[in-house]
Design a protein around this motif. Structure first.
Motif: not given
Length: 200
Positions: A1-16
């Motif tokens: 789980m990322s500890t850095t905020f990102q407005r848009h998800a990294d497609e490799e780690t997100s579950d669509s």
């Protein structure tokens, strides 16, 4: 789980496939002054029986708005009401009040069907305004003297009435959606107890 905020998800780690809660009803918000509420209250006071005839199913009226039977009773004490009126004078953020703008005619055409034009959220704040306008609530002036509305001059009244109190609205004849919207309104501030919820 990322500890850095990102407005848009990294497609490799997100579950669509993950879906989050959806809006119950679309809400529109307008920047209106308290004077709009005061005018509505004046109209109600001029002929309350006509308003009662239009909304025969209403449990009560607050500032001329019908309130449904599935909403909680008035709960604020005098201190809470006075603090709200003081907040208006002091220019604090008042949040918004929420109504259902949907209105359908009942079969007799003299009354509106249930849940038309109801006040969904803001009952305690609007009731505080109502009591203040009726001299049933006093708020200290700058010298600390309790003052009721009728004692205040027109210049100060205009300043109070010009205060922005945003009006949010939905438009729905779906009572369960209205009940769920009502239940959500205070969850982030003062959660309603189970017996105060409308959709249970």
């Amino acid at each position: 789980m990322s500890t850095t905020f990102q407005r848009h998800a990294d497609e490799e780690t997100s579950d669509s496939g993950i879906q989050m809660p959806q809006r119950i009803l679309d809400i529109a918000t307008h920047q209106y002054s308290i004077d709009i509420l005061a005018r509505r209250f004046e109209e109600y006071q001029a002929n309350p029986s006509a308003t009662h005839d239009q909304y025969p199913w209403a449990a009560r009226f607050v500032m001329g708005f019908p309130v449904s039977s599935w909403q909680r009773e008035l709960a604020w004490n005098v201190g809470q009401k006075s603090r709200f009126i003081f907040a208006v004078w002091a220019g604090a953020d008042l949040g918004s009040y929420l109504t259902n703008d949907w209105s359908g005619s009942a079969s007799d055409r003299t009354a509106l069907v249930e849940n038309s034009d109801i006040l969904i959220d803001g009952q305690q704040r609007l009731h505080s305004l109502e009591q203040y306008f009726l001299d049933q609530l006093a708020v200290p002036d700058v010298q600390g003297m309790p003052r009721v509305w009728s004692e205040i001059g027109n210049g100060e009244r205009k300043r109070f009435l010009s205060t922005i109190f945003p009006h949010s609205s939905v438009s729905s004849d779906d009572e369960m959606a209205l009940r769920r919207t009502y239940d959500l309104c205070a969850l982030g501030v003062v959660p309603r107890t189970h017996d105060q919820r409308a959709a249970r």
